[in-house]
Each structure stands twice: as C-alpha cells, then as structure tokens.
Design a protein around this motif. Structure first.
Motif, short mmCIF file in Angstrom:
data_model
loop_
_atom_site.label_atom_id
_atom_site.label_comp_id
_atom_site.label_asym_id
_atom_site.label_seq_id
_atom_site.Cartn_x
_atom_site.Cartn_y
_atom_site.Cartn_z
N SER A 127 25.11 -23.49 -20.83
CA SER A 127 24.79 -24.08 -19.55
C SER A 127 23.87 -23.12 -18.81
N GLY A 143 27.62 -27.68 -22.25
CA GLY A 143 26.77 -28.22 -23.29
C GLY A 143 27.15 -27.73 -24.68
N ALA A 203 22.73 -33.35 -20.81
CA ALA A 203 22.35 -32.53 -19.67
C ALA A 203 22.21 -33.44 -18.46
N TYR A 230 26.64 -30.16 -17.48
CA TYR A 230 26.55 -30.65 -18.85
C TYR A 230 27.83 -31.41 -19.17
#
Length: 572
Positions: A329, A310, A274, A284
C-alpha cells in the motif's frame, strides 16, 4: 583455392546484406544485436555433386541454425571440432532449416556434416562467434493504442506473452483486452478473442499454460476481474470474477494480478483493487484464491473478509505445499499490515506464518511489497523486497520447525541516499530464483520529496543484483533502463527493458539475455541484447530455450512524437 574464393564471396554477401558481425550497433531499422552472425570463416566441403547446399550457419543459445539453399530431407547432423570427436546430435527441422542442439565453445571452428535419408552428405566448416546470435524470425502486429508519456512508467502500454510447455504455441494478452493464440513455427494466428470490450484501461494481466499445455489460464483487469480457463481451441471451460467481492468502478477496477499453477493443475491467483485515496489514506482491497483445474474453488484467503491491503504477486511450490504473497500500500491500512510476508498451506489456504517488515524510517512510514515474493521449488527458502530498496531472505524450513518467523539476512540494495538535499531511492521491483542464485531487480530512481525530482540516478537504480543463499553478492549488472517482469528457465534470464526516467537514453530499450550457468561475472553472463525502438514491456523464453518473445510498446515523447510500435518480436 576454391574455398578461399567462397570465403570472399561470403564476406561480400554479408557486407551487402547487413549480416556482418555487430556489437550493439544499430542499423537503419534501429534494432541491434550483440552477437556475430556465425558465418565468419565458413568453408563448404560437399562430398557429392548431388549434395545438399548449405546457405548459412547461425550459432544460437542452444546450438546452431543451419539454413539450406533448397529443401532437403536431413536425417542426421554430425558435428566435430579440433577439441571434440564427431558426434550425431539431436535435430529439429523444417524443409529448408535444421536446428542442431549442442553446447559450443566460443571462437572454435566446427565442422557440420548433414546427411539425407538417402545417405547423401554435405559439410560446412564455421567458426563459432564470441556470443550467440539473436535473430528476428517475424513480428505479430497488435491493435492500435494511445501511447502514454515516456516520462511516466505508470502510463506505459502493457501486455503479456507466454509460450506453451511444448514450445508449439504462444499466447498474447494485450492492453486492449485481446487474447491471441499463435502457432510458433509459422506465426499464424490460431484464434483470437476480445475478452474486454469498450472499457478504457481494461486489459489482460497474466497468462499461464497448464503443465500439459492443453489449457490457458488468463487473468484480466476489468470491472469483472475475470480469471478464465480456455482449451487450445479457444473454448471457454470456466471463469470466475472477483469484481463481485472486490467491487468496482471505471476509475478503480479490480485485477487478477498474478497467476501460478502447481504440478497438479491447481491455480493460485492474487486479486487486488486499488481504490485510491479516501481522505489521507490510500485504500486497497485484496484476496488470494485457489481453484482446482475444473474451476471449483478450493479456498480463499482470508476466508471471511477482504484484506484492506493490496496483493499484487503470488508464488507457489510445484507440489502446492506452500503458497506465498506479500502485501502493499502507499499508506498504512487499518486492519492488515503493509509490507507483510504471508506463507499459506497451498492445499488448505490456512496460514502457516506471517512476518511484517518494518518501515524504513525516517524516509518511509509504511512498507510495500510489490512483485517480489518468491519461494524455492523445494519450499526451503523465501525471498522478497520492499519498494524502498531492501531485499530479505527467510529460511522457511527452519521457521516451520521452530514456529518463529525471522529474517535470515537483509541487503540494503537501493535504499535512500540524500543528494543535494533530495532523498532518492531505486524502486525494488522483482525477485527471482534460478537454482541457488537469488536475483533482485531494481527499477527507476524516485525522489522521496514530492516537490523535487531526482537530481541523479540512484547508484544502484536500474540494476540486477545476484546473491547466494548465504547473502554473498555474486555479481551485479547495470541495466540502464526500467526492467519489467523477467522470463526465466533453469539457465536463462530474459529481461525486458523500458525507459530510463533520469538519463532519458532511448537506445537501451529491448531484451537482455543472461546465461546464469556461465562462470565469471555479469559481463560473461550477458550473452545477448536485442534493441527495439519503443519500450519493451514484456518477454518470455520458450521452454526448449530456442525462442524469445519481446513485446514492444509505443511511447509518446514530450514533443508528441511516438517512439516504437505495439507488436511482438519472435527471436531465435
């Protein structure tokens, strides 16, 4: 009349030692148990003056724990009741305890006959309680930590614990980066390693044992984001760091978020970083890796770039055929889709299909999948949840035939509702598959209006919802606290419970044990509760079902008072 006198003595002993039946009532130590001790109505009937003296019988999830008043070499245990004939059962034993494995019926009188190697026998009759006992064997104290505010789950002290496949050891990974291997029977530390040193908020994120129990795979959040492989002696076999690819700074460290192994020992790991807000975009970086048992990289996805999204969870089928993950995200990414389910060929890393779940407008303009993408062991069904409270099921076998990804069914479990002008929702956290039961865990209630707190708890916040594969609701349960990642086997679901942000009830912390095999609703499936003073942030159940590990963490109240301690409770 002698046995009546013994009953009176036993009842008096229970009253003075605090072992009498409890029903979610806290004692002086603040810990409660939702079960009887199993000692009510006992009657000792030894048939030999030299017989073994039985101290107590405690009914557990998997049978009964028989404690002796002195050491004895027990070779057999026979158990009978009015409804069943005498039977010799499998036993595990120490010098002064015997664990008899059998399925018992509540509120039924059983006769336990213990036979030594020399043929001497003693017997005891005991009534089984309504629900099994949950007894603390010992605790493992962990390092000093600085508690976070109990008003923010994001500040919770973290940790992870994992049992070995043979139920002989358990490993603990701490918030401060310490890794411990503990012998389960004694609680003695086998070895300890400090993996992350001198870096605030660097920690161990996940632990998995290999199927043969001879190796530990450990992930961390740190500037290096290492994944390690150790043997049971604590010798490092190999390691790999994702930090060189994902980048790092002390405020935004990369993490090996989740680790899975297949039956061949191949490793699959979701790595993510992150990076925080860059302008109005939350950035991310993410990638999925697979290694063979010796640490050689089999593949990475994507092969030639990082995802600008992410990846915080991964699952795989036991045969390694499928590897699945979702993306997340707080804002839309530029190149990769948020809230997308990806299904890969676990042997090659080549994508079989993906599906992007649309945002739930007008409340959200993005979708986020955090910790929930799961696939059934046979690879036929896949479930996931978006953080806005929606649950989804995909028929993977049908998609593989047709080549057309589509949602089979959707359930709006804790999606936003407007209360006093404030839109509130229950955060969708984890999804689990036990046999053909699909379980979705809903977490804390949040306000979509950043300027206003949630006025009440969402009706479905902090709850479990169980469905069949056709989308029919089977049962639900109100947890009354924040549920962390659960532990499960083919029968039990063990849930660690932390704080409730809305009700602020401090009495809900602990572990809750559900027996999914039981018929009926959630009340019958909830078989045990063990409360802790601090929040419970992690739990595991041993493969043989006998032990539960509950990791308690301290939290700071508004007045500065610290609630709880940083330690692991080992329960039977």
């Amino acid at each position: 009349m002698k046995w009546k006198f013994l009953i009176v003595l036993l009842i008096l002993a229970l009253m003075t030692t605090g072992c009498a039946e409890k029903s979610q009532e806290s004692g002086d130590n603040g810990i409660s148990q939702d079960s009887a001790s199993g000692m009510q109505g006992t009657k000792e009937i030894s048939n030999s003056e030299a017989g073994v003296t039985i101290d107590s019988v405690v009914f557990s999830r998997t049978g009964a724990l028989i404690t002796l008043k002195e050491e004895a070499n027990i070779s057999q245990v026979r158990i009978s009741s009015a409804n069943s004939s005498t039977d010799t059962v499998d036993i595990g034993k120490t010098d002064d305890q015997v664990i008899a494995a059998f399925d018992w019926d509540p509120e039924t009188q059983y006769k336990f006959e213990l036979i030594t190697g020399s043929g001497v026998s003693s017997a005891l009759e005991a009534y089984a309680p309504e629900k099994p006992a949950l007894k603390e064997e010992y605790t493992v104290e962990l390092e000093d930590v600085t508690p976070g505010s109990i008003e923010k789950t994001s500040e919770n002290i973290k940790g992870v614990t994992k049992f070995s496949p043979d139920s002989k050891y358990f490993a603990i990974g701490t918030h401060g980066g310490s890794l411990k291997l503990i012998e389960l029977a004694t609680g003695e530390k086998v070895w300890e390693k400090q993996l992350v040193k001198g870096i605030a908020d660097a920690r161990i994120t996940d632990i998995e044992f290999s199927e043969d129990g001879k190796r530990l795979i450990v992930g961390e959040e740190s500037p290096d984001a290492f994944i390690y492989c150790f043997d049971l002696n604590g010798t490092e076999i190999w390691k790999f760091g994702a930090g060189t690819e994902l980048g790092s700074d002390l405020d935004h460290m990369p993490s090996m978020k989740k680790i899975k192994l297949d039956s061949k020992g191949n490793i699959y790991v979701a790595a993510s970083r992150a990076c925080g807000y860059i302008g109005e975009k939350y950035k991310y970086l993410g990638r999925v890796y697979s290694f063979d048992p010796e640490g050689n990289m089999r593949w990475k996805f994507p092969e030639s770039e990082l995802m600008d999204i992410g990846v915080t969870w991964i699952d795989t089928t036991p045969d390694g055929r499928y590897s699945v993950f979702g993306t997340t995200s707080f804002t839309k990414a530029e190149n990769w889709k948020d809230g997308a389910v990806h299904v890969l060929n676990g042997n090659t890393g080549i994508e079989d299909w993906n599906y992007s779940l649309p945002p739930l407008e007008p409340f959200f303009d993005y979708s986020a999948i955090w910790y929930s993408t799961q696939i059934t062991p046979d690879g036929e069904k896949l479930i996931t949840m978006t953080s806005d409270g929606r649950a989804f099921l995909f028929d993977n076998s049908e998609i593989m035939k047709t080549g057309v990804p589509e949602v089979k069914w959707q359930a709006n479990i804790s999606t936003p509702v407007v209360v006093s002008g404030v839109p509130i929702y229950g955060s969708a956290n984890y999804a689990y598959i036990i046999n053909n039961t699909l379980i979705f865990s809903i977490g804390s209630t949040f306000s979509k209006d950043q300027n206003k707190d949630a006025p009440i708890e969402h009706p479905n916040g902090n709850s479990l919802f169980a469905y069949d594969t056709e989308g029919n609701l089977l049962w639900k349960w109100r947890l009354d606290g924040y549920a962390g990642e659960c532990a499960l086997n083919d029968r039990y679901l063990v849930i660690p419970i932390a704080q409730n942000l809305v009700t602020e009830d401090r009495n809900v912390h602990g572990v809750y044990v559900f027996d999914i095999s039981k018929s009926g609703g959630s009340n019958s499936k909830l078989v045990q509760i063990y409360n802790t003073k601090g929040i419970t942030v992690s739990a595991d159940i041993s493969p043989d079902g006998r032990y539960i590990a509950a990791l308690e963490a301290p939290s700071r109240l508004d007045d500065g008072t610290v609630l709880g301690e940083y330690k692991v409770h080992i329960l039977t």
